[in-house]
Design a protein around this motif. Sequence first.
Motif, short mmCIF file in Angstrom:
data_model
loop_
_atom_site.label_atom_id
_atom_site.label_comp_id
_atom_site.label_asym_id
_atom_site.label_seq_id
_atom_site.Cartn_x
_atom_site.Cartn_y
_atom_site.Cartn_z
N SER A 1 0.82 -1.21 0.00
CA SER A 1 0.00 0.00 0.00
C SER A 1 0.86 1.26 0.00
CB SER A 1 -0.92 0.02 1.22
OG SER A 1 -0.16 0.02 2.42
N GLN A 2 2.10 1.13 0.43
CA GLN A 2 3.02 2.27 0.44
C GLN A 2 4.38 1.81 -0.05
OE1 GLN A 2 3.14 5.24 3.70
NE2 GLN A 2 5.26 4.62 3.97
N THR B 1 8.28 8.93 -1.26
CA THR B 1 7.36 7.99 -0.63
C THR B 1 5.97 8.15 -1.23
OG1 THR B 1 8.60 8.16 1.43
CG2 THR B 1 6.42 7.18 1.56
N ASP C 1 2.05 6.78 -0.94
CA ASP C 1 1.02 6.05 -0.20
C ASP C 1 -0.16 5.87 -1.15
OD1 ASP C 1 -0.96 5.07 1.42
OD2 ASP C 1 -0.67 6.53 3.02
#
Length: 203
Positions: free
Chosen positions: A22-23, A101, A103
């Motif tokens: 999911s991330q 990053t 998400d």
Amino acid sequence: MAINLQKGQRINLTKENGTTLSQACVGINWGAIEKKGFFGGITREAVDLDGSCILYDSNKNATEVIYFGNLKSKNGAVRHSGDDLTGDINGNDGLDNEVITVDFSNLDSNVEHVALVLNSYKGQDFGTIPFASIRIYEGTPTNVREVFAKYDIANDASFKGHVAMVMGVFYKRNGEWKFNAIGDPTKDRKLQETIETVKQKYL
């Protein structure tokens, strides 16, 4: 076990235990350029590479750009660790110089593509920059829990003479996110040009 991504390879974001990632963090690592000095010594030239993330909607329009001048998306789903202006001066320390990053669970619903690009801010030739690489992993910029995939961009002669490249594109297919490892150099000189190149050639 991590996958060594090759150009054009597409992977789904499924972990070893069968759950979906999911991330993801995309880490970029590179070194300073070593040059021989006049008296036989080694000098090191700082390298400023800029990793950027572009969000595109279903119409291939860029809705947001996350880069050194805008370190997070409006809703915080994409974050940039900050601008590294030098690279690893004293050789490869094994750490990422810049980390993006993503998400996926918090991306706006209209986002269909998440593109990752790399630009050489000073126009330094990719062919001269040591150990440039990207890796995709689960965790945070300071806590690598599981390396999901690796992609080595340093040892490819096709990058010589270029100062911009498309690293890869996350894309949504039937509600699931997948990754296309592109790794293509472009003729662009600036980030805005690379954003348009992605739209025209890779979405």
